[in-house]
Scaffold this active site. Structure first.
Site, PDB file in Angstrom:
ATOM      1  N   ARG A   1       0.817  -1.225   0.000  1.00 24.16           N
ATOM      2  CA  ARG A   1       0.000   0.000   0.000  1.00 24.16           C
ATOM      3  C   ARG A   1       0.848   1.271   0.000  1.00 24.16           C
ATOM      4  NH1 ARG A   1      -3.104  -2.979   3.877  1.00 24.16           N
ATOM      5  NH2 ARG A   1      -4.896  -3.912   2.829  1.00 24.16           N
TER       6      ARG A   1
ATOM      7  N   LYS B   1       2.461  11.503 -11.382  1.00 24.70           N
ATOM      8  CA  LYS B   1       1.687  10.584 -12.234  1.00 24.70           C
ATOM      9  C   LYS B   1       2.500   9.310 -12.398  1.00 24.70           C
ATOM     10  CE  LYS B   1      -1.311  13.381 -15.167  1.00 24.70           C
ATOM     11  NZ  LYS B   1      -1.584  13.868 -16.537  1.00 24.70           N
TER      12      LYS B   1
ATOM     13  N   GLU C   1       8.658  18.904 -24.981  1.00 28.07           N
ATOM     14  CA  GLU C   1       7.939  19.223 -23.738  1.00 28.07           C
ATOM     15  C   GLU C   1       8.407  20.582 -23.194  1.00 28.07           C
ATOM     16  OE1 GLU C   1       5.447  17.441 -22.704  1.00 28.07           O
ATOM     17  OE2 GLU C   1       5.756  15.404 -23.458  1.00 28.07           O
TER      18      GLU C   1
ATOM     19  N   LYS D   1       6.307  23.413 -14.428  1.00 26.51           N
ATOM     20  CA  LYS D   1       5.494  22.224 -14.135  1.00 26.51           C
ATOM     21  C   LYS D   1       5.153  22.173 -12.647  1.00 26.51           C
ATOM     22  CE  LYS D   1       4.403  17.567 -14.728  1.00 26.51           C
ATOM     23  NZ  LYS D   1       4.491  16.314 -15.369  1.00 26.51           N
TER      24      LYS D   1
ATOM     25  N   GLU E   1      -5.153  16.776 -11.684  1.00 31.50           N
ATOM     26  CA  GLU E   1      -5.697  17.133 -12.998  1.00 31.50           C
ATOM     27  C   GLU E   1      -7.212  17.351 -12.973  1.00 31.50           C
ATOM     28  OE1 GLU E   1      -3.548  15.327 -16.326  1.00 31.50           O
ATOM     29  OE2 GLU E   1      -5.401  15.440 -17.482  1.00 31.50           O
TER      30      GLU E   1
ATOM     31  N   ARG F   1      -4.026  21.411 -14.655  1.00 30.61           N
ATOM     32  CA  ARG F   1      -2.952  20.483 -15.039  1.00 30.61           C
ATOM     33  C   ARG F   1      -3.136  19.965 -16.464  1.00 30.61           C
ATOM     34  NH1 ARG F   1       0.064  15.828 -11.420  1.00 30.61           N
ATOM     35  NH2 ARG F   1       1.396  15.095 -13.091  1.00 30.61           N
TER      36      ARG F   1
ATOM     37  N   ASN G   1      -1.217  18.970 -21.289  1.00 28.73           N
ATOM     38  CA  ASN G   1      -1.521  18.055 -22.398  1.00 28.73           C
ATOM     39  C   ASN G   1      -1.588  18.775 -23.740  1.00 28.73           C
ATOM     40  OD1 ASN G   1      -1.689  15.972 -20.557  1.00 28.73           O
ATOM     41  ND2 ASN G   1      -3.871  16.326 -20.189  1.00 28.73           N
TER      42      ASN G   1
ATOM     43  N   HIS H   1      -1.063  16.967 -27.006  1.00 26.70           N
ATOM     44  CA  HIS H   1      -1.127  15.528 -26.724  1.00 26.70           C
ATOM     45  C   HIS H   1      -2.372  14.850 -27.305  1.00 26.70           C
ATOM     46  CE1 HIS H   1       2.238  16.463 -24.151  1.00 26.70           C
ATOM     47  NE2 HIS H   1       2.333  15.224 -23.712  1.00 26.70           N
TER      48      HIS H   1
ATOM     49  N   HIS I   1      -0.898  12.043 -29.204  1.00 25.29           N
ATOM     50  CA  HIS I   1      -1.023  10.647 -28.755  1.00 25.29           C
ATOM     51  C   HIS I   1      -1.612   9.772 -29.847  1.00 25.29           C
ATOM     52  CE1 HIS I   1      -0.870  10.873 -24.067  1.00 25.29           C
ATOM     53  NE2 HIS I   1       0.297  10.642 -24.605  1.00 25.29           N
TER      54      HIS I   1
ATOM     55  N   HIS J   1       7.861   9.852 -28.420  1.00 24.39           N
ATOM     56  CA  HIS J   1       6.776  10.615 -27.791  1.00 24.39           C
ATOM     57  C   HIS J   1       6.893  12.117 -28.091  1.00 24.39           C
ATOM     58  CE1 HIS J   1       3.733  11.781 -24.899  1.00 24.39           C
ATOM     59  NE2 HIS J   1       4.600  12.602 -24.338  1.00 24.39           N
TER      60      HIS J   1
HETATM   61  N1  GLY Z   1       2.716  14.851 -18.358  1.00 25.21           N
HETATM   62  C1  GLY Z   1       1.600  15.622 -18.019  1.00 25.21           C
HETATM   63  C2  GLY Z   1       1.341  15.694 -16.558  1.00 25.21           C
HETATM   64  O1  GLY Z   1       2.184  15.349 -15.766  1.00 25.21           O
HETATM   65  O2  GLY Z   1       0.265  16.094 -16.176  1.00 25.21           O
END
Ligand code: GLY
Length: 367
Positions: free
Chosen positions: A127, A149, A191, A233, A243, A247, A251, A254, A258, A270
């Site tokens: 956990r 993330k 990025e 960031k 998000e 946040r 994207n 993306h 993507h 990417h």
């Molecule tokens: N890579 C996008 C984020 O971390 O939200």
């Protein structure tokens, strides 16, 4: 520019200090950082891929091992194909066999794949045990290692299974960037250009004025650039860690990017797909009257000047729109499309139609 100074940036989550990002020229300071987290005498599992292991594992272990009671290395075959539950399962097995306890830690030494899957294993093993990010790609340094993330791909779906789980430390040895291939390095630049476009017009201009030093990987230019991107960031993920809103601006490029990545895998990286997606999203922004056509063309030229592609081939606009329709970044069946109101100011837009997306996709397919 944010004028970030020094070699450390603190990241908070829910208003409380969560972890530091540290920039160094080598791995010498990592033992002090790990000891400062109370990890002395604990066990560590370094999770890395076959490419990174060959380049950086020895020097990392030399610096980090003295802190720990024992260190085990879990190495997986390099590549996105390893970012799945099978690899996580093999890692759980190793941790159980070696009696890892909750006070022990995982260390992700590598790019986004190592960081994402290690973070997911750390979030779920017992956990949750501590984990350290030691990103070795430019993309992982400025994007995936920050903000918590974590996750893996599931069947054909990218990042479909995961958790928000914060690292205890992000340690960057900027010298490892000198070992990246030109293509991987330039892919990471996508990025970084994104950060300027969505948040900071001054930074975007700075990137263009310092382009040659950046492409030459000059240490001082790298430090200023990576600090600035991490700060952009950091500011976003602190305000919106899960998000729920802002946040999603990260994207930018993306949604269609993507889709191109999925269709062209494994021939495009990417960052290359994000570059193509940013060109398309900038075009939609110009067609909406937010950006001038000159600004759109300048964005395209900037991406190209950093060696990034803005065109794709061998796929159709319909395939791109179809693939984008399965994106997990959708909200109640609508795209959460990120557009530029102006350079340095991005917005979430839920009104982009399939026709607008298909028209922009046609543009990125022109040869
Ligand atoms: N890579 C996008 C984020 O971390 O939200």
């Amino acid at each position: 520019m944010n004028e970030v100074n020094g070699n450390r940036l603190s990241v908070a989550c829910g208003g409380l200090h969560a972890y530091d990002i540290v920039w160094e020229k080598d791995f010498h300071a990592v033992s002090g950082e790990l000891a400062g987290l109370g990890l002395e005498g604990r066990k560590a599992c370094v999770v890395t891929d076959s490419n990174v292991a060959a380049l950086h594992l020895d020097s990392f272990l030399h610096a980090a091992s003295p802190v720990f009671k024992s260190v085990t290395v879990f190495s997986f075959p390099a590549g996105e194909e390893s970012k799945n539950l099978d690899t996580v399962r093999a890692l759980y097995t190793r941790l159980i066999e070696e009696s890892f306890e909750r006070g022990d830690c995982l260390i992700a030494l590598g790019g986004g794949v190592a960081g994402d899957l290690t973070g997911y294993a750390a979030a779920t093993y017992l956990r949750g045990i501590r984990f350290i990010q030691v990103p070795t790609s430019l993309l992982a340094m400025v994007d995936s290692s920050i903000g918590g993330k974590t996750g893996v791909d599931f069947e054909q779906y990218k990042n479909m299974v995961g958790a928000f789980y914060q690292p205890s430390l992000v340690y960057m040895n900027l010298s490892v960037l000198l070992t990246l291939s030109e293509r991987d390095y330039r892919s990471g630049m996508a990025e970084i250009i994104k950060h300027g476009l969505i948040r900071n017009a001054g930074y975007y201009s700075w990137l263009m004025t310092r382009r040659q030093e950046i492409l030459d990987r000059d240490y001082e230019a790298l430090l200023v650039m990576i600090r600035e991107s991490c700060a952009i960031k950091r500011d976003i993920v602190e305000r919106d860690p899960k998000e729920a809103g802002e946040r999603a601006l990260l994207n930018f490029g993306h949604t269609l990017g993507h889709a191109v990545e999925k269709l062209k895998f494994p021939s495009l990286l990417h960052g290359e797909c994000v570059s193509i997606g940013m060109a398309a999203a900038s075009l939609i922004s110009a067609r909406r009257g937010y950006l001038s056509h000159e600004e759109y063309e300048k964005i395209v030229r900037t991406l190209q000047s950093f060696g990034l592609p803005v065109l794709a081939s061998g796929i159709t606009a319909q395939e791109i729109v179809e693939a984008a329709g399965h994106d997990k970044k959708m909200d109640a069946g609508r795209w959460k499309f990120i557009l530029l109101k102006q350079i340095g100011d991005a917005v979430i837009d839920r009104t982009v139609t399939r026709e607008e997306a298909a028209d922009a996709a046609l543009e990125i397919l022109k040869s």
